[in-house]
Design a protein around this motif. Structure first.
Motif, PDB file in Angstrom:
ATOM      1  N   GLN A 177       0.809  -1.218   0.000  1.00 33.49           N
ATOM      2  CA  GLN A 177       0.000   0.000   0.000  1.00 33.49           C
ATOM      3  C   GLN A 177       0.845   1.271   0.000  1.00 33.49           C
ATOM      4  N   LYS A 178       2.074   1.170   0.500  1.00 32.86           N
ATOM      5  CA  LYS A 178       2.890   2.363   0.735  1.00 32.86           C
ATOM      6  C   LYS A 178       3.192   3.177  -0.521  1.00 32.86           C
ATOM      7  N   PRO A 179       3.616   2.554  -1.636  1.00 32.53           N
ATOM      8  CA  PRO A 179       3.962   3.377  -2.803  1.00 32.53           C
ATOM      9  C   PRO A 179       2.814   4.251  -3.299  1.00 32.53           C
ATOM     10  N   ALA A 180       1.600   3.676  -3.371  1.00 27.61           N
ATOM     11  CA  ALA A 180       0.452   4.439  -3.858  1.00 27.61           C
ATOM     12  C   ALA A 180       0.127   5.597  -2.913  1.00 27.61           C
ATOM     13  N   LEU A 181       0.182   5.339  -1.602  1.00 27.22           N
ATOM     14  CA  LEU A 181      -0.129   6.394  -0.633  1.00 27.22           C
ATOM     15  C   LEU A 181       0.905   7.514  -0.686  1.00 27.22           C
ATOM     16  N   PHE A 183       2.793   8.319  -3.223  1.00 22.98           N
ATOM     17  CA  PHE A 183       2.639   9.017  -4.495  1.00 22.98           C
ATOM     18  C   PHE A 183       1.448   9.963  -4.430  1.00 22.98           C
ATOM     19  N   PHE A 184       0.352   9.517  -3.814  1.00 21.27           N
ATOM     20  CA  PHE A 184      -0.823  10.386  -3.705  1.00 21.27           C
ATOM     21  C   PHE A 184      -0.493  11.657  -2.944  1.00 21.27           C
ATOM     22  N   PHE A 185       0.168  11.537  -1.793  1.00 21.87           N
ATOM     23  CA  PHE A 185       0.445  12.726  -0.991  1.00 21.87           C
ATOM     24  C   PHE A 185       1.482  13.631  -1.652  1.00 21.87           C
ATOM     25  N   ASP A 186       2.408  13.050  -2.403  1.00 24.60           N
ATOM     26  CA  ASP A 186       3.322  13.874  -3.198  1.00 24.60           C
ATOM     27  C   ASP A 186       2.549  14.645  -4.266  1.00 24.60           C
ATOM     28  N   LEU A 187       1.637  13.956  -4.940  1.00 26.40           N
ATOM     29  CA  LEU A 187       0.812  14.596  -5.961  1.00 26.40           C
ATOM     30  C   LEU A 187      -0.050  15.702  -5.359  1.00 26.40           C
ATOM     31  N   LEU A 188      -0.645  15.407  -4.222  1.00 27.61           N
ATOM     32  CA  LEU A 188      -1.529  16.383  -3.582  1.00 27.61           C
ATOM     33  C   LEU A 188      -0.761  17.641  -3.198  1.00 27.61           C
ATOM     34  N   GLU A 189       0.427  17.463  -2.625  1.00 28.35           N
ATOM     35  CA  GLU A 189       1.217  18.625  -2.213  1.00 28.35           C
ATOM     36  C   GLU A 189       1.644  19.460  -3.419  1.00 28.35           C
ATOM     37  N   THR A 190       1.824  18.819  -4.546  1.00 32.00           N
ATOM     38  CA  THR A 190       2.250  19.523  -5.757  1.00 32.00           C
ATOM     39  C   THR A 190       1.087  20.204  -6.478  1.00 32.00           C
ATOM     40  N   HIS A 191      -0.105  19.563  -6.479  1.00 33.32           N
ATOM     41  CA  HIS A 191      -1.188  19.999  -7.363  1.00 33.32           C
ATOM     42  C   HIS A 191      -2.443  20.507  -6.649  1.00 33.32           C
ATOM     43  N   PHE A 192      -2.434  20.574  -5.312  1.00 32.94           N
ATOM     44  CA  PHE A 192      -3.701  20.860  -4.623  1.00 32.94           C
ATOM     45  C   PHE A 192      -4.310  22.198  -5.007  1.00 32.94           C
ATOM     46  N   ASN A 194      -4.480  23.550  -7.945  1.00 36.48           N
ATOM     47  CA  ASN A 194      -5.104  23.556  -9.272  1.00 36.48           C
ATOM     48  C   ASN A 194      -5.987  22.348  -9.561  1.00 36.48           C
ATOM     49  N   GLU A 195      -5.796  21.280  -8.813  1.00 31.37           N
ATOM     50  CA  GLU A 195      -6.537  20.044  -9.086  1.00 31.37           C
ATOM     51  C   GLU A 195      -7.334  19.638  -7.858  1.00 31.37           C
ATOM     52  N   HIS A 196      -8.653  19.830  -7.932  1.00 34.76           N
ATOM     53  CA  HIS A 196      -9.528  19.574  -6.790  1.00 34.76           C
ATOM     54  C   HIS A 196     -10.367  18.305  -6.966  1.00 34.76           C
ATOM     55  N   LEU A 197     -10.246  17.643  -8.106  1.00 33.36           N
ATOM     56  CA  LEU A 197     -11.095  16.488  -8.393  1.00 33.36           C
ATOM     57  C   LEU A 197     -10.383  15.183  -8.078  1.00 33.36           C
ATOM     58  N   VAL A 198     -11.127  14.253  -7.511  1.00 41.78           N
ATOM     59  CA  VAL A 198     -10.577  12.942  -7.148  1.00 41.78           C
ATOM     60  C   VAL A 198     -10.053  12.221  -8.382  1.00 41.78           C
ATOM     61  N   ASN A 199     -10.751  12.356  -9.509  1.00 43.01           N
ATOM     62  CA  ASN A 199     -10.362  11.645 -10.732  1.00 43.01           C
ATOM     63  C   ASN A 199      -8.948  11.968 -11.183  1.00 43.01           C
ATOM     64  N   PHE A 200      -8.514  13.202 -10.983  1.00 40.66           N
ATOM     65  CA  PHE A 200      -7.166  13.596 -11.394  1.00 40.66           C
ATOM     66  C   PHE A 200      -6.128  12.721 -10.703  1.00 40.66           C
ATOM     67  N   TYR A 201      -6.266  12.547  -9.392  1.00 42.99           N
ATOM     68  CA  TYR A 201      -5.281  11.797  -8.614  1.00 42.99           C
ATOM     69  C   TYR A 201      -5.387  10.295  -8.904  1.00 42.99           C
ATOM     70  N   ALA A 202      -6.609   9.814  -9.072  1.00 37.85           N
ATOM     71  CA  ALA A 202      -6.798   8.402  -9.397  1.00 37.85           C
ATOM     72  C   ALA A 202      -6.175   8.076 -10.756  1.00 37.85           C
ATOM     73  N   ASN A 203      -6.382   8.947 -11.725  1.00 39.56           N
ATOM     74  CA  ASN A 203      -5.811   8.716 -13.058  1.00 39.56           C
ATOM     75  C   ASN A 203      -4.291   8.724 -13.021  1.00 39.56           C
ATOM     76  N   LYS A 204      -3.710   9.620 -12.245  1.00 36.38           N
ATOM     77  CA  LYS A 204      -2.254   9.667 -12.121  1.00 36.38           C
ATOM     78  C   LYS A 204      -1.710   8.375 -11.499  1.00 36.38           C
ATOM     79  N   LEU A 205      -2.490   7.819 -10.592  1.00 33.54           N
ATOM     80  CA  LEU A 205      -2.070   6.589  -9.914  1.00 33.54           C
ATOM     81  C   LEU A 205      -2.470   5.336 -10.695  1.00 33.54           C
TER      82      LEU A 205
END
Length: 282
Positions: A177-181, A183-192, A194-205
């Protein structure tokens, strides 16, 4: 409210050192730390070996006691003066202390990721002894008259890596589970902003929104949208207190074209309208 009303603390070079890194003993604290609310332009790690202190970081109150470490990332809002009778240390550093490669590595550590927003780490006896072994080597090198900057960097990274291993996301998650989690928090810190939709993060993952939300909920007790909104609200609070920007400007910088929607979201998550929040905490 003018931004000058609330102090932003700057890193001060220690008199005898020429590096952007410092270790301070709490039992011999020789400087005044503002008890009022302030913001840091550097990172701070508080290590308590004896006693208890009340500290507020990003509007969360922590009673930090022995065998605990409090992380105060750069940019955080902090209140606490360390007036209590304490034993322990404060580690201060700026990103410039490290090489670019080391700084890039540190930027991905969960302990410094504001999107995770978990600042207090608690250790059992065995874990604490393990952590102190790393810190003792760092401390010994720092207080030598002729310390080596490169050695300090490597010892600090080793210490930071060790405490990062005990972040709840690392300590309790299953290995797959660790890599996905992370990656998500790295993505969130970078894109929060401009990107407010769940789909953006799911698609990246490359997973479905349902799986992402379920994974996050199992790990944090919160769903994806809650975590996105929490990071937005935290940044909004910081900007409301530490800038002279209008609410409209803050909303726009956080990706909201509609100021009214931003204000409703802010009040839903804080019980304050943005302007009320400014007046309450200024």
């Amino acid at each position: 409210m003018e931004s000058k009303n609330i102090q932003t603390l700057q890193f001060k070079l220690p008199d005898e050192k020429r590096i952007l890194f410092e270790i301070i003993s709490l039992s011999n604290l020789d400087r005044e730390i503002p008890p009022s609310i302030h913001r840091h332009n550097f990172y701070e790690i508080v290590i308590i070996t004896k006693g208890e202190t009340k500290q507020i970081v990003d509007f969360k109150t922590y009673n930090v006691t022995e065998k605990e470490v409090l992380i105060i990332p750069k940019g955080s809002i902090h209140q606490g003066s360390f007036k209590e009778k304490l034993e322990g240390y404060i580690v201060l550093f700026t990103p410039e202390f490290l090489t670019k490669e080391q700084g890039d590595l540190l930027a991905h550590f969960e302990i410094f990721n504001a999107s995770i927003n978990t600042n207090l780490l608690t250790f059992d006896n065995e874990e604490w002894n393990d952590v102190l072994q790393f810190f003792t080597l760092l401390q010994k090198e720092y207080f030598q008259n002729k310390n080596n900057k490169n050695t300090l960097r490597f010892l600090f990274l080793a210490f930071a890596t060790k405490i990062n291993d005990f972040m709840p996301l690392n300590y309790f998650l299953k290995s797959y589970q660790k890599p996905a989690l992370k990656f998500f928090f790295d993505l969130l810190e970078t894109h929060f902003k401009n990107e407010h939709l769940v789909n953006f993060y799911a698609n990246k993952l490359k997973i479905t929104s349902k799986i992402l939300t379920q994974t996050l909920f199992n790990a944090t007790g919160k769903n994806t949208l809650q975590l996105i909104n929490e990071r937005l609200i935290l940044e909004a609070k910081r900007e409301l207190l530490f800038s002279s920007k209008s609410i409209k400007e803050i909303a726009f910088e956080l990706g909201f074209e509609d100021q009214l929607y931003f204000s409703k979201l802010f009040k839903k998550n804080t019980t304050f309208a943005p302007q009320e929040f400014k007046k309450e905490f200024a």
